[in-house]
Design an enzyme around this catalytic site. Structure first.
Site, PDB file in Angstrom:
ATOM      1  N   GLN A  55      -0.514 -38.207  89.949  1.00  0.00           N
ATOM      2  CA  GLN A  55       0.157 -37.117  90.053  1.00  0.00           C
ATOM      3  C   GLN A  55      -0.494 -36.107  89.225  1.00  0.00           C
ATOM      4  O   GLN A  55      -0.920 -34.889  89.884  1.00  0.00           O
ATOM      5  CB  GLN A  55       1.694 -37.093  89.493  1.00  0.00           C
ATOM      6  N   ARG A 305      -1.108 -42.212  75.896  1.00  0.00           N
ATOM      7  CA  ARG A 305      -0.121 -43.094  76.723  1.00  0.00           C
ATOM      8  C   ARG A 305       0.219 -44.504  75.794  1.00  0.00           C
ATOM      9  O   ARG A 305       1.329 -44.921  75.707  1.00  0.00           O
ATOM     10  CB  ARG A 305      -0.734 -43.605  77.966  1.00  0.00           C
TER      11      ARG A 305
HETATM   12  C1  LIG Z   1       2.011 -43.469  89.777  1.00  0.00           C
HETATM   13  C2  LIG Z   1       0.703 -43.192  89.350  1.00  0.00           C
HETATM   14  C3  LIG Z   1       0.135 -42.019  88.744  1.00  0.00           C
HETATM   15  C4  LIG Z   1      -1.174 -41.940  88.456  1.00  0.00           C
HETATM   16  N1  LIG Z   1      -1.788 -40.818  87.852  1.00  0.00           N
HETATM   17  C5  LIG Z   1      -2.955 -40.266  87.418  1.00  0.00           C
HETATM   18  C6  LIG Z   1      -3.432 -39.105  87.187  1.00  0.00           C
HETATM   19  O1  LIG Z   1      -2.987 -38.150  87.080  1.00  0.00           O
HETATM   20  N2  LIG Z   1      -4.805 -39.085  86.644  1.00  0.00           N
HETATM   21  C7  LIG Z   1      -5.699 -40.223  86.776  1.00  0.00           C
HETATM   22  O2  LIG Z   1      -6.912 -40.067  86.542  1.00  0.00           O
HETATM   23  N3  LIG Z   1      -5.274 -41.543  87.322  1.00  0.00           N
HETATM   24  C8  LIG Z   1      -3.923 -41.642  87.605  1.00  0.00           C
HETATM   25  N4  LIG Z   1      -3.430 -42.849  88.089  1.00  0.00           N
HETATM   26  C9  LIG Z   1      -4.292 -43.958  88.115  1.00  0.00           C
HETATM   27  C10 LIG Z   1      -5.352 -43.823  89.242  1.00  0.00           C
HETATM   28  O3  LIG Z   1      -4.559 -43.363  90.402  1.00  0.00           O
HETATM   29  C11 LIG Z   1      -6.002 -45.115  89.692  1.00  0.00           C
HETATM   30  O4  LIG Z   1      -6.748 -45.492  88.342  1.00  0.00           O
HETATM   31  C12 LIG Z   1      -7.063 -44.861  90.697  1.00  0.00           C
HETATM   32  O5  LIG Z   1      -6.378 -44.226  91.777  1.00  0.00           O
HETATM   33  C13 LIG Z   1      -7.539 -46.246  91.099  1.00  0.00           C
HETATM   34  O6  LIG Z   1      -8.207 -46.069  92.320  1.00  0.00           O
HETATM   35  P1  LIG Z   1      -8.780 -47.270  93.023  1.00  0.00           P
HETATM   36  O7  LIG Z   1      -9.713 -46.894  94.388  1.00  0.00           O
HETATM   37  O8  LIG Z   1      -9.511 -48.330  92.255  1.00  0.00           O
HETATM   38  O9  LIG Z   1      -7.657 -48.193  93.419  1.00  0.00           O
HETATM   39  P2  LIG Z   1      -6.425 -47.953  94.485  1.00  0.00           P
HETATM   40  O10 LIG Z   1      -6.068 -46.577  94.734  1.00  0.00           O
HETATM   41  O11 LIG Z   1      -5.016 -48.679  93.994  1.00  0.00           O
HETATM   42  O12 LIG Z   1      -6.836 -48.674  95.922  1.00  0.00           O
HETATM   43  C14 LIG Z   1      -6.954 -49.813  96.028  1.00  0.00           C
HETATM   44  C15 LIG Z   1      -7.029 -50.465  97.496  1.00  0.00           C
HETATM   45  O13 LIG Z   1      -7.358 -51.830  97.328  1.00  0.00           O
HETATM   46  C16 LIG Z   1      -6.339 -52.272  98.740  1.00  0.00           C
HETATM   47  N5  LIG Z   1      -6.169 -53.756  98.591  1.00  0.00           N
HETATM   48  C17 LIG Z   1      -6.072 -54.521  97.494  1.00  0.00           C
HETATM   49  N6  LIG Z   1      -6.269 -55.671  97.650  1.00  0.00           N
HETATM   50  C18 LIG Z   1      -6.539 -55.809  98.895  1.00  0.00           C
HETATM   51  C19 LIG Z   1      -6.981 -56.988  99.699  1.00  0.00           C
HETATM   52  N7  LIG Z   1      -6.792 -58.422  99.245  1.00  0.00           N
HETATM   53  N8  LIG Z   1      -7.571 -56.826 100.833  1.00  0.00           N
HETATM   54  C20 LIG Z   1      -7.764 -55.377 101.206  1.00  0.00           C
HETATM   55  N9  LIG Z   1      -7.568 -54.330 100.686  1.00  0.00           N
HETATM   56  C21 LIG Z   1      -6.901 -54.758  99.236  1.00  0.00           C
HETATM   57  C22 LIG Z   1      -5.299 -51.447  98.332  1.00  0.00           C
HETATM   58  O14 LIG Z   1      -4.476 -51.530  99.738  1.00  0.00           O
HETATM   59  C23 LIG Z   1      -5.616 -50.255  98.176  1.00  0.00           C
HETATM   60  O15 LIG Z   1      -6.022 -49.499  99.354  1.00  0.00           O
HETATM   61  C24 LIG Z   1      -2.051 -43.022  88.554  1.00  0.00           C
HETATM   62  C25 LIG Z   1      -1.751 -44.262  88.740  1.00  0.00           C
HETATM   63  C26 LIG Z   1      -0.133 -44.364  89.345  1.00  0.00           C
HETATM   64  C27 LIG Z   1       0.170 -45.667  90.024  1.00  0.00           C
END
Ligand SMILES: Cc1cc2nc3c(=O)[nH]c(=O)nc-3n(C[C@H](O)[C@H](O)[C@H](O)COP(=O)(O)OP(=O)(O)OC[C@H]3O[C@@H](n4cnc5c(N)ncnc54)[C@H](O)[C@@H]3O)c2cc1C
Length: 355
Positions: A55, A305
């Site tokens: 968000q 946090r």
């Molecule tokens: C409600 C919320 C609010 C947030 N607000 C902020 C903010 O304001 N600012 C900020 O900096 N951060 C924020 N965060 C944290 C931030 O969203 C995350 O740190 C960041 O988006 C992580 O990105 P990522 O690509 O590493 O993982 P994700 O975005 O979680 O992506 C992981 C991906 O892996 C896939 N996956 C998982 N396991 C498997 C599998 N076995 N096989 C195939 N695919 C798989 C999932 O389906 C997903 O597509 C927030 C998080 C949440 C939950």
């Protein structure tokens, strides 16, 4: 989009990316545009991710010539880390932020601008300055929109995208010798069969493990699969004790409470216990003068946090209350409804007026 498998061995790729949040999509696009063959494997739809739920915004000093501002961001981060940060990593993240944010903008991400046409920067916990770029209160959805659109464009040029394919495990080059690395992965396809994808390189971008907890603000896909797979093939795993808890979510009876972004506290919202709220209502003072957070931090409700979560947990244990209040009544109603439309709409579903 679907895989093009005709047998149980998928055509090999240079890079297999597990996950389609910001990490997976960003890297997949960079590798593909650099001329590598790339497959993205994601266990639900392309946009299903924590990224899509983020968000508040994304922090960074955009003026790379402003050494004092960059250094302040480094020092804020180190202070927020309670002495546990790896300073080299902090410096690389802070100093590279402007370039990576520019990459996102080049990809089509639209961050909010002020009336003067410059980025509208907000402030969040632990930051001494306004340095958070945001897109209203749905920054992650905006980032995910731009990246999934980029991926859909490149799909036409050969980027392979496997939606609803779940990666189960990594394939070792040599079963007895984990140091030899991995040669690809096994994944479960929508047809219920397991396929093998050979790749020169596997990228784990599968997000966090929030679902390990009884209640979480994370989406159901956050089940720690990547860490588990890495562990099974012999990778060293570190820092698993660092779990970040969002201190403010809507206090409803649910295992998936809706996050109330900390940008709200950055905007002036104040944490009060229920009895502090009653006290405040009997005076014409500022709510911040009554907040329990003053007993835990000189930064009041806008500390990091971990500090806010621990303080709130302590207060709830002392009082026996089920929740504390995030007070916004003293703020400009019109302004916060414009800044936080997603939250305002969500609250309205529960009969709560924001402001
Ligand atoms: C409600 C919320 C609010 C947030 N607000 C902020 C903010 O304001 N600012 C900020 O900096 N951060 C924020 N965060 C944290 C931030 O969203 C995350 O740190 C960041 O988006 C992580 O990105 P990522 O690509 O590493 O993982 P994700 O975005 O979680 O992506 C992981 C991906 O892996 C896939 N996956 C998982 N396991 C498997 C599998 N076995 N096989 C195939 N695919 C798989 C999932 O389906 C997903 O597509 C927030 C998080 C949440 C939950």
């Amino acid at each position: 989009m679907a895989g093009d498998a005709s047998n149980r061995d998928l055509p090999p790729v240079d890079v297999a990316v597990i996950g389609s949040g910001i990490a997976g999509l960003f890297l997949a696009l960079r590798c593909f545009r650099a001329g590598l063959s790339v497959a993205i494997i994601t266990k639900k739809s392309l946009s299903t991710s924590s990224t899509n739920w983020a968000q508040g915004g994304i922090a960074g000093v955009l003026d790379v010539d402003n050494q004092a501002a960059l250094e302040a961001h480094v020092q804020d981060t180190i202070a927020s880390g309670g002495g546990l940060c790896d300073e080299q990593v902090v410096r690389s993240v802070v100093y590279e932020a402007a370039s990576r944010i520019k990459d996102l903008v080049d990809q089509g991400v639209q961050f909010d601008l002020s009336a003067e046409g410059i980025y509208d920067l907000t402030r969040e916990g632990g930051h001494s300055e306004h340095r958070i770029l945001h897109s209203r209160d749905r920054t992650g959805a905006e980032i995910e929109r731009a990246l999934t659109e980029g991926a859909a464009d490149e799909y036409e040029s050969g980027l392979r995208i496997f939606e609803d394919w779940m990666v189960l495990d990594l394939v070792r080059r040599d079963l007895q010798r984990p140091e030899k690395g991995v040669a690809g992965l096994w994944c479960l396809a929508p047809d219920g069969k397991v396929y093998t994808l050979a790749s020169r390189c596997v990228v784990l971008a599968s997000g966090g493990a929030g679902m390990l907890h009884l209640a979480t603000t994370n989406p159901p896909v956050s089940t720690g699969d990547g860490v588990a797979m890495a562990h099974r093939v012999g990778a060293d795993i570190s820092d698993m004790e660092f779990i970040q808890f969002h201190p403010t979510a809507l206090a409803i009876d649910s295992q998936h409470p809706f996050l109330i972004t900390e940008a709200m506290r950055g905007h002036g919202a104040i944490l009060l216990t229920r009895s502090e709220y009653k006290e405040w209502k009997h005076t014409d003072g500022f709510p911040s003068d009554f907040s329990y957070m003053n007993r835990y931090s000189t930064k009041g409700s806008l500390d990091t946090r971990d500090v806010v979560a621990r303080a709130t947990d302590t207060e709830l244990k002392k009082s026996g209350d089920s929740h504390v209040l995030l007070v916004t009544e003293h703020l400009d109603v019109q302004e916060i409804r414009e800044e936080f439309p997603t939250i305002a709409n969500k609250l309205a579903e529960y009969g709560i007026d924001l402001g």
